[in-house]
Design an enzyme around this catalytic site. Structure first.
Site, PDB file in Angstrom:
ATOM      1  N   HIS A 221       0.831  -1.207   0.000  1.00 19.17           N
ATOM      2  CA  HIS A 221       0.000   0.000   0.000  1.00 19.17           C
ATOM      3  C   HIS A 221       0.863   1.255   0.000  1.00 19.17           C
ATOM      4  CE1 HIS A 221       0.769   0.742   4.300  1.00 19.17           C
ATOM      5  NE2 HIS A 221       0.399  -0.511   4.576  1.00 19.17           N
TER       6      HIS A 221
ATOM      7  N   CYS B  43       2.937  -4.760   6.811  1.00 15.03           N
ATOM      8  CA  CYS B  43       2.642  -4.484   5.404  1.00 15.03           C
ATOM      9  C   CYS B  43       3.878  -3.987   4.665  1.00 15.03           C
ATOM     10  CB  CYS B  43       1.520  -3.451   5.295  1.00 15.03           C
ATOM     11  SG  CYS B  43      -0.121  -4.107   5.692  1.00 15.03           S
TER      12      CYS B  43
END
Length: 284
Positions: A109, A125
């Site tokens: 992301h 992440c």
């Protein structure tokens, strides 16, 4: 039913995907260097800097699929709306299926702190520069394979080690029909993750005929009720009088090779690719 059994040479394991849209793409994240590599059609397209977990175990390693694409995903933990400049997820989310999380927990992301990219700072992440994920996001289809690893190898070597074909290579091939397997004398070719089969031998095993068209340089192929005219190395064929665009055929050591993916349109057969068995089932 005719089965094209792709019997790969020892040491080669090609990569197939459940969905054709993701079939030729691969993403590699190397935590050793905090770099993300994007491969498409068997070629390394681009490498990006990323941020990963603040400790080694936070960003999981292995082979995963990207299963969720979301623009402007809210940051639910802090109740920050999607698209808000304060949102630490940025405005693009490529969710990974990791241990039954279905793309909701681990993702590639954007960010709200560009200076964090390249560092070990996340909760698990993979963060990218916002401009970089804006570039990558539209190019990636669901079910694209994502390899996360810690390695000293070059990105191309990591891809090859994980069964992704980079560049060109030949391998042994066979046709299986009615339970009888016939090994071809000429090898198949994998180029940029596209499979090519030797045209002349393939036509013969399909029960067709092939001859040269006088004065045109084209080949005239007849299989069943299909008559196909194709000029070697071109990206066109004429099928029963209708011109079709196709990936160009290739000359490999004096043999004309035709993309396996063109067989349905050219010869009117149904093709089903199996990544597990490395075979193509064809219904005549």
């Amino acid at each position: 039913m005719l089965v094209f059994g792709l019997l790969f040479a020892a040491g080669f394991t090609g990569v197939g995907k459940a969905e054709a849209a993701a079939g030729s793409d691969l993403i590699i994240v190397n935590k050793k260097t905090n770099k993300l590599a994007y491969f498409s059609e068997g070629r390394l397209v681009k490498i990006f800097p990323v941020a990963t977990g603040k400790s080694k175990e936070l960003t999981p390693e292995g082979s995963f699929k990207m299963v969720v694409k979301v623009k402007n995903r809210p940051y639910y933990k802090e109740k920050i709306p999607g698209g808000d400049p304060a949102n630490p997820l940025g405005d693009r989310w490529l969710g990974l299926e990791v241990n039954g999380t279905y793309g909701t927990t681990y993702a590639i992301h954007g960010n709200n702190n560009e200076s964090s990219i390249g560092k070990y700072v996340s909760a698990g992440c993979i963060r990218m520069h916002n401009d970089d994920i804006h570039w990558l996001y539209p190019k990636i289809a669901k079910n694209t394979r994502v390899i996360i690893t810690t390695s000293t190898l070059a990105m191309e070597n990591i891809a090859t080690k994980n069964g992704y074909s980079v560049g060109s290579k030949t391998f042994a091939g066979a046709f299986e029909m009615d339970g009888v397997t016939t090994k071809l004398k000429d090898p198949f070719l994998m180029d940029n993750s596209r499979v090519f089969v030797p045209l002349r031998e393939s036509v013969a095993l399909l029960g067709g005929s092939l001859q040269s068209e006088a004065g045109t340089g084209a080949l005239l192929i007849t299989i069943g009720n299909r008559t196909v005219s194709h000029k070697p190395l071109s990206g066109q064929a004429v099928v029963n009088g209708k011109t079709l665009t196709m990936p160009a055929s290739r000359n490999e050591n004096g043999r004309l090779m035709i993309p396996l993916s063109t067989l349905p349109e050219l010869f009117g057969i149904q093709v089903q690719w199996s990544s597990e068995s490395q075979s193509v089932k064809i219904n005549l």
